[in-house]
Design an enzyme around this catalytic site. Structure first.
Site, short mmCIF file in Angstrom:
data_model
loop_
_atom_site.label_atom_id
_atom_site.label_comp_id
_atom_site.label_asym_id
_atom_site.label_seq_id
_atom_site.Cartn_x
_atom_site.Cartn_y
_atom_site.Cartn_z
N SER A 1 -9.84 5.01 -5.59
CA SER A 1 -10.98 6.83 -5.21
C SER A 1 -10.31 7.67 -6.60
O SER A 1 -11.24 8.18 -7.33
CB SER A 1 -11.24 7.17 -4.32
N ARG B 1 -11.01 10.29 1.41
CA ARG B 1 -10.08 10.31 2.59
C ARG B 1 -11.70 11.91 2.42
O ARG B 1 -12.09 11.80 3.73
CB ARG B 1 -9.32 11.51 2.31
N LYS C 1 -2.05 -1.36 -4.17
CA LYS C 1 -2.96 -0.70 -3.43
C LYS C 1 -2.44 0.92 -3.26
O LYS C 1 -0.38 0.91 -2.32
CB LYS C 1 -3.61 -0.78 -2.44
N LYS D 1 0.79 10.00 6.02
CA LYS D 1 1.11 8.52 6.63
C LYS D 1 3.11 7.72 5.87
O LYS D 1 2.82 6.41 6.02
CB LYS D 1 0.06 7.46 5.62
N TYR E 1 -14.50 1.14 -7.79
CA TYR E 1 -15.54 1.76 -7.47
C TYR E 1 -16.24 1.89 -8.95
O TYR E 1 -16.87 2.03 -9.23
CB TYR E 1 -15.43 3.25 -6.87
N GLU F 1 8.12 -7.47 0.99
CA GLU F 1 6.95 -7.04 2.04
C GLU F 1 5.61 -8.73 1.56
O GLU F 1 4.51 -8.93 2.73
CB GLU F 1 5.61 -5.92 2.07
N LYS G 1 0.75 -0.81 -0.27
CA LYS G 1 -0.14 -0.31 -0.31
C LYS G 1 0.99 1.44 0.16
O LYS G 1 1.85 0.99 0.48
CB LYS G 1 -0.96 0.39 1.01
#
Length: 328
Positions: A277, A208, A251, A220, A316, A236, A198
Protein backbone atom coordinates in the site's frame (compact mmCIF):
# COMPACT_ATOMS: atom_id res chain seq x y z
CA UNK A 1 39.12 4.81 -32.41
CA UNK A 2 35.44 4.39 -33.20
CA UNK A 3 33.49 1.73 -31.26
CA UNK A 4 33.10 -1.77 -32.68
CA UNK A 5 30.33 -2.79 -30.28
CA UNK A 6 27.25 -0.59 -30.54
CA UNK A 7 24.40 -1.67 -28.21
CA UNK A 8 22.32 1.23 -29.54
CA UNK A 9 21.70 -0.79 -32.72
CA UNK A 10 19.25 -2.86 -30.65
CA UNK A 11 17.42 0.32 -29.63
CA UNK A 12 17.12 2.07 -32.98
CA UNK A 13 13.41 1.44 -33.65
CA UNK A 14 10.27 0.59 -31.71
CA UNK A 15 9.98 -2.77 -33.48
CA UNK A 16 13.54 -3.79 -32.60
CA UNK A 17 13.14 -2.57 -29.02
CA UNK A 18 10.01 -4.69 -28.65
CA UNK A 19 11.68 -7.68 -30.29
CA UNK A 20 14.58 -7.74 -27.80
CA UNK A 21 12.59 -6.75 -24.70
CA UNK A 22 13.52 -9.09 -21.87
CA UNK A 23 10.65 -8.58 -19.43
CA UNK A 24 6.96 -8.37 -20.29
CA UNK A 25 3.97 -7.68 -18.08
CA UNK A 26 0.58 -9.27 -18.70
CA UNK A 27 -2.63 -9.34 -16.68
CA UNK A 28 -1.76 -12.95 -15.80
CA UNK A 29 1.00 -11.55 -13.58
CA UNK A 30 -1.42 -9.71 -11.28
CA UNK A 31 -3.22 -10.60 -8.08
CA UNK A 32 -5.54 -7.75 -7.07
CA UNK A 33 -5.96 -7.10 -3.31
CA UNK A 34 -9.48 -6.02 -2.34
CA UNK A 35 -10.82 -4.47 0.87
CA UNK A 36 -14.09 -5.81 2.26
CA UNK A 37 -16.37 -4.00 4.75
CA UNK A 38 -19.76 -4.60 6.34
CA UNK A 39 -22.92 -3.01 4.97
CA UNK A 40 -24.77 -2.68 1.70
CA UNK A 41 -24.08 -0.57 -1.38
CA UNK A 42 -20.80 0.71 0.08
CA UNK A 43 -17.78 1.83 -1.95
CA UNK A 44 -15.61 4.04 0.25
CA UNK A 45 -12.32 5.38 -1.10
CA UNK A 46 -9.26 4.87 1.10
CA UNK A 47 -7.93 8.39 1.61
CA UNK A 48 -4.30 7.31 1.70
CA UNK A 49 -4.74 5.13 -1.42
CA UNK A 50 -6.40 7.21 -4.17
CA UNK A 51 -8.42 5.03 -6.52
CA UNK A 52 -8.69 2.13 -4.06
CA UNK A 53 -11.99 1.45 -2.31
CA UNK A 54 -13.37 -0.53 0.59
CA UNK A 55 -16.37 -2.47 -0.72
CA UNK A 56 -19.38 -4.05 0.90
CA UNK A 57 -20.03 -7.64 -0.17
CA UNK A 58 -22.53 -6.70 -2.90
CA UNK A 59 -20.21 -4.08 -4.37
CA UNK A 60 -17.14 -6.30 -4.29
CA UNK A 61 -18.99 -8.68 -6.63
CA UNK A 62 -19.39 -5.81 -9.10
CA UNK A 63 -15.72 -4.82 -8.80
CA UNK A 64 -14.52 -8.36 -9.45
CA UNK A 65 -16.76 -8.49 -12.53
CA UNK A 66 -15.16 -5.31 -13.89
CA UNK A 67 -11.69 -6.71 -13.25
CA UNK A 68 -12.47 -10.01 -14.98
CA UNK A 69 -13.48 -8.05 -18.07
CA UNK A 70 -10.00 -6.47 -18.02
CA UNK A 71 -8.35 -9.89 -17.84
CA UNK A 72 -7.59 -10.00 -14.09
CA UNK A 73 -8.50 -13.40 -12.70
CA UNK A 74 -6.74 -13.59 -9.32
CA UNK A 75 -7.85 -11.71 -6.21
CA UNK A 76 -6.80 -11.40 -2.55
CA UNK A 77 -9.63 -10.06 -0.36
CA UNK A 78 -8.89 -8.59 3.08
CA UNK A 79 -11.66 -7.91 5.63
CA UNK A 80 -12.36 -4.99 7.93
CA UNK A 81 -14.12 -6.56 10.90
CA UNK A 82 -16.39 -4.79 13.39
CA UNK A 83 -14.58 -4.30 16.71
CA UNK A 84 -17.47 -5.96 18.55
CA UNK A 85 -16.59 -9.24 16.79
CA UNK A 86 -12.91 -9.19 17.72
CA UNK A 87 -11.37 -11.17 20.58
CA UNK A 88 -7.90 -12.32 21.62
CA UNK A 89 -8.29 -15.70 19.84
CA UNK A 90 -9.81 -14.33 16.59
CA UNK A 91 -12.77 -16.70 16.78
CA UNK A 92 -14.69 -14.76 14.11
CA UNK A 93 -12.07 -15.83 11.55
CA UNK A 94 -13.60 -19.34 11.43
CA UNK A 95 -17.26 -18.26 11.39
CA UNK A 96 -18.74 -19.53 8.09
CA UNK A 97 -21.53 -16.96 8.36
CA UNK A 98 -19.13 -14.10 8.99
CA UNK A 99 -18.43 -11.34 6.50
CA UNK A 100 -15.20 -12.75 5.10
CA UNK A 101 -16.03 -16.41 4.60
CA UNK A 102 -19.53 -15.65 3.35
CA UNK A 103 -18.12 -13.27 0.73
CA UNK A 104 -15.41 -15.71 -0.36
CA UNK A 105 -18.11 -18.34 -0.94
CA UNK A 106 -20.28 -15.85 -2.84
CA UNK A 107 -17.38 -14.80 -5.07
CA UNK A 108 -16.62 -18.42 -5.98
CA UNK A 109 -20.27 -19.05 -6.82
CA UNK A 110 -20.48 -15.95 -9.01
CA UNK A 111 -17.07 -16.40 -10.62
CA UNK A 112 -16.08 -20.09 -10.42
CA UNK A 113 -13.05 -19.64 -12.69
CA UNK A 114 -11.29 -16.90 -10.72
CA UNK A 115 -8.53 -17.67 -8.22
CA UNK A 116 -9.10 -16.48 -4.66
CA UNK A 117 -6.13 -16.14 -2.36
CA UNK A 118 -7.27 -15.74 1.24
CA UNK A 119 -5.35 -14.17 4.10
CA UNK A 120 -4.44 -16.28 7.13
CA UNK A 121 -3.48 -13.95 9.97
CA UNK A 122 -5.16 -13.04 13.22
CA UNK A 123 -4.81 -9.26 13.10
CA UNK A 124 -8.10 -8.39 11.31
CA UNK A 125 -10.01 -10.40 13.93
CA UNK A 126 -7.82 -9.86 17.00
CA UNK A 127 -8.76 -7.46 19.77
CA UNK A 128 -5.00 -7.00 20.24
CA UNK A 129 -4.35 -6.19 16.57
CA UNK A 130 -1.50 -8.68 16.34
CA UNK A 131 -0.93 -11.60 13.96
CA UNK A 132 -0.64 -13.99 16.89
CA UNK A 133 -2.07 -14.80 20.29
CA UNK A 134 -0.82 -12.28 22.85
CA UNK A 135 0.09 -13.43 26.35
CA UNK A 136 -2.08 -11.31 28.63
CA UNK A 137 0.65 -10.83 31.25
CA UNK A 138 3.93 -10.54 29.33
CA UNK A 139 2.64 -9.19 26.00
CA UNK A 140 4.65 -11.89 24.21
CA UNK A 141 3.31 -13.21 20.90
CA UNK A 142 2.77 -16.93 21.52
CA UNK A 143 3.95 -18.82 18.45
CA UNK A 144 2.62 -22.33 19.10
CA UNK A 145 -0.75 -21.23 20.48
CA UNK A 146 -1.18 -19.17 17.32
CA UNK A 147 -0.70 -22.21 15.08
CA UNK A 148 -3.93 -23.73 16.40
CA UNK A 149 -5.86 -20.60 15.43
CA UNK A 150 -4.23 -20.35 12.01
CA UNK A 151 -5.01 -23.99 11.22
CA UNK A 152 -8.71 -23.53 11.95
CA UNK A 153 -8.77 -20.26 10.00
CA UNK A 154 -7.16 -21.90 6.96
CA UNK A 155 -9.55 -24.85 7.12
CA UNK A 156 -12.58 -22.53 7.26
CA UNK A 157 -11.27 -20.60 4.25
CA UNK A 158 -10.73 -23.81 2.28
CA UNK A 159 -14.28 -24.88 3.06
CA UNK A 160 -15.54 -21.50 1.80
CA UNK A 161 -13.82 -22.06 -1.55
CA UNK A 162 -10.34 -20.54 -1.27
CA UNK A 163 -7.95 -21.70 -3.99
CA UNK A 164 -4.77 -20.45 -2.31
CA UNK A 165 -4.16 -19.98 1.40
CA UNK A 166 -1.85 -17.07 2.19
CA UNK A 167 -0.39 -17.27 5.71
CA UNK A 168 0.91 -13.76 6.35
CA UNK A 169 1.57 -14.10 10.09
CA UNK A 170 5.27 -15.10 10.05
CA UNK A 171 4.87 -17.60 12.90
CA UNK A 172 7.44 -20.42 12.92
CA UNK A 173 6.14 -23.72 11.55
CA UNK A 174 2.82 -22.42 10.27
CA UNK A 175 3.18 -23.78 6.72
CA UNK A 176 3.64 -27.36 7.93
CA UNK A 177 0.83 -26.96 10.45
CA UNK A 178 -1.64 -25.60 7.89
CA UNK A 179 -0.64 -28.20 5.30
CA UNK A 180 -1.31 -30.99 7.79
CA UNK A 181 -4.70 -29.56 8.79
CA UNK A 182 -5.79 -29.14 5.18
CA UNK A 183 -4.61 -32.57 4.10
CA UNK A 184 -6.30 -34.30 7.03
CA UNK A 185 -9.59 -32.71 5.99
CA UNK A 186 -9.23 -33.69 2.28
CA UNK A 187 -8.18 -30.25 1.05
CA UNK A 188 -4.98 -31.51 -0.60
CA UNK A 189 -5.88 -29.46 -3.69
CA UNK A 190 -5.73 -26.13 -1.84
CA UNK A 191 -2.39 -24.36 -2.34
CA UNK A 192 -0.30 -22.49 0.20
CA UNK A 193 1.38 -19.27 -0.86
CA UNK A 194 3.56 -18.49 2.10
CA UNK A 195 4.58 -14.97 3.02
CA UNK A 196 8.14 -16.25 3.22
CA UNK A 197 9.95 -12.96 3.79
CA UNK A 198 7.54 -10.43 5.27
CA UNK A 199 9.45 -7.47 6.62
CA UNK A 200 8.54 -5.17 9.52
CA UNK A 201 8.14 -2.34 7.05
CA UNK A 202 7.05 1.29 7.26
CA UNK A 203 5.28 0.82 3.91
CA UNK A 204 2.17 -0.85 5.41
CA UNK A 205 0.57 2.30 6.84
CA UNK A 206 -2.22 2.84 4.28
CA UNK A 207 -3.22 -0.85 4.49
CA UNK A 208 -3.65 -0.58 8.26
CA UNK A 209 -5.70 2.59 7.75
CA UNK A 210 -7.98 0.72 5.35
CA UNK A 211 -8.61 -2.19 7.73
CA UNK A 212 -8.05 -0.58 11.15
CA UNK A 213 -5.75 -3.47 12.01
CA UNK A 214 -2.78 -1.82 13.70
CA UNK A 215 -1.51 -3.37 16.97
CA UNK A 216 -3.11 -1.92 20.08
CA UNK A 217 0.23 -2.22 21.90
CA UNK A 218 3.79 -2.78 20.76
CA UNK A 219 4.86 -3.60 17.22
CA UNK A 220 5.35 -6.64 14.99
CA UNK A 221 9.15 -6.78 15.05
CA UNK A 222 9.31 -10.02 17.04
CA UNK A 223 7.76 -11.94 14.14
CA UNK A 224 8.11 -9.84 10.98
CA UNK A 225 11.65 -9.59 9.59
CA UNK A 226 14.28 -6.91 10.07
CA UNK A 227 14.47 -4.82 6.85
CA UNK A 228 18.29 -4.95 7.08
CA UNK A 229 18.43 -8.74 6.59
CA UNK A 230 18.62 -10.75 3.36
CA UNK A 231 20.24 -14.06 4.39
CA UNK A 232 17.45 -14.54 6.92
CA UNK A 233 14.97 -14.53 4.04
CA UNK A 234 16.82 -17.46 2.48
CA UNK A 235 16.60 -19.38 5.75
CA UNK A 236 12.84 -18.75 5.80
CA UNK A 237 12.68 -19.91 2.18
CA UNK A 238 14.39 -23.22 3.00
CA UNK A 239 11.97 -23.83 5.87
CA UNK A 240 8.88 -23.01 3.80
CA UNK A 241 10.01 -25.33 1.01
CA UNK A 242 10.62 -28.14 3.50
CA UNK A 243 7.24 -27.57 5.14
CA UNK A 244 5.31 -27.87 1.88
CA UNK A 245 4.70 -24.37 0.52
CA UNK A 246 3.52 -24.32 -3.09
CA UNK A 247 4.55 -20.70 -3.72
CA UNK A 248 6.65 -18.19 -1.79
CA UNK A 249 6.37 -14.45 -1.37
CA UNK A 250 8.49 -11.41 -0.58
CA UNK A 251 6.73 -8.42 1.01
CA UNK A 252 7.18 -5.50 0.38
CA UNK A 253 8.46 -5.57 -3.18
CA UNK A 254 9.98 -2.30 -4.32
CA UNK A 255 12.56 -1.82 -1.56
CA UNK A 256 13.33 -5.55 -1.57
CA UNK A 257 14.07 -6.28 -5.23
CA UNK A 258 17.40 -7.77 -4.18
CA UNK A 259 15.58 -10.21 -1.89
CA UNK A 260 13.16 -11.18 -4.67
CA UNK A 261 16.12 -11.86 -6.94
CA UNK A 262 17.97 -13.89 -4.28
CA UNK A 263 14.87 -15.99 -3.56
CA UNK A 264 14.27 -16.57 -7.28
CA UNK A 265 17.85 -17.77 -7.72
CA UNK A 266 17.45 -20.37 -4.98
CA UNK A 267 14.05 -21.95 -5.53
CA UNK A 268 12.12 -23.79 -8.19
CA UNK A 269 8.83 -22.71 -6.61
CA UNK A 270 6.87 -19.79 -8.08
CA UNK A 271 7.95 -16.52 -6.49
CA UNK A 272 5.43 -13.77 -5.79
CA UNK A 273 5.94 -10.24 -4.51
CA UNK A 274 3.57 -7.85 -2.76
CA UNK A 275 3.69 -4.30 -4.13
CA UNK A 276 2.27 -2.91 -0.91
CA UNK A 277 0.00 0.00 0.00
CA UNK A 278 2.75 2.48 0.85
CA UNK A 279 4.52 1.84 -2.45
CA UNK A 280 1.24 2.46 -4.25
CA UNK A 281 0.49 5.60 -2.21
CA UNK A 282 3.91 7.15 -2.92
CA UNK A 283 3.43 6.93 -6.69
CA UNK A 284 -0.14 8.22 -6.49
CA UNK A 285 0.79 11.17 -4.26
CA UNK A 286 3.68 12.20 -6.50
CA UNK A 287 1.50 11.90 -9.61
CA UNK A 288 -1.28 13.99 -8.06
CA UNK A 289 1.27 16.71 -7.32
CA UNK A 290 2.58 16.62 -10.87
CA UNK A 291 6.00 15.39 -9.78
CA UNK A 292 5.83 12.13 -11.75
CA UNK A 293 3.99 10.70 -14.71
CA UNK A 294 1.84 8.31 -12.70
CA UNK A 295 1.05 5.85 -15.48
CA UNK A 296 4.61 5.50 -16.72
CA UNK A 297 5.97 5.23 -13.18
CA UNK A 298 3.40 2.55 -12.33
CA UNK A 299 4.41 0.42 -15.30
CA UNK A 300 8.12 0.91 -14.56
CA UNK A 301 7.62 -0.16 -10.93
CA UNK A 302 5.70 -3.30 -11.92
CA UNK A 303 8.23 -4.17 -14.61
CA UNK A 304 11.08 -3.82 -12.12
CA UNK A 305 9.38 -6.26 -9.75
CA UNK A 306 8.91 -8.82 -12.49
CA UNK A 307 12.45 -8.25 -13.79
CA UNK A 308 13.79 -8.97 -10.30
CA UNK A 309 12.21 -12.42 -10.48
CA UNK A 310 8.56 -12.26 -9.42
CA UNK A 311 6.31 -14.70 -11.26
CA UNK A 312 3.22 -12.97 -9.87
CA UNK A 313 2.65 -9.58 -8.25
CA UNK A 314 0.06 -8.62 -5.67
CA UNK A 315 -0.56 -5.00 -6.51
CA UNK A 316 -3.15 -2.27 -6.03
CA UNK A 317 -2.16 -1.08 -9.51
CA UNK A 318 -3.59 -4.26 -11.09
CA UNK A 319 -6.80 -2.78 -12.45
CA UNK A 320 -5.16 0.40 -13.73
CA UNK A 321 -2.23 -1.50 -15.24
CA UNK A 322 -4.59 -3.96 -16.92
CA UNK A 323 -6.33 -1.03 -18.63
CA UNK A 324 -2.96 0.29 -19.85
CA UNK A 325 -2.00 -3.16 -21.19
CA UNK A 326 -5.34 -3.44 -22.98
CA UNK A 327 -4.64 -0.14 -24.73
CA UNK A 328 -1.31 -1.57 -25.83
Amino acid sequence: MLPTHRPRRNRKSAVIRDMVQETRLTTHDFIFPLFLIEGQNQALEVKSMPGIYRYSADKIIDEVGRCVELGINAFAPFPSINDALKDRLAKESANPEGLYLRTVADLKRQFPDIVLMTDVAMDPYSSDGHDGVVDAESGEILNDATLEVLGQMALAQARAGADIIGPSDMMDGRVAWIRRVLDEQAFQHVSIMSYTAKYASAFYGPFRDALDSAPKKGDKKSYQMNPANKREALRELALDEAEGADMVMVKPALSYLDVIHAVKERTHLPVTAYNVSGEYAMVKAAAQNGWLDGEKTMMEVLTSIKRAGADAILTYFAKEAAAVLRRG
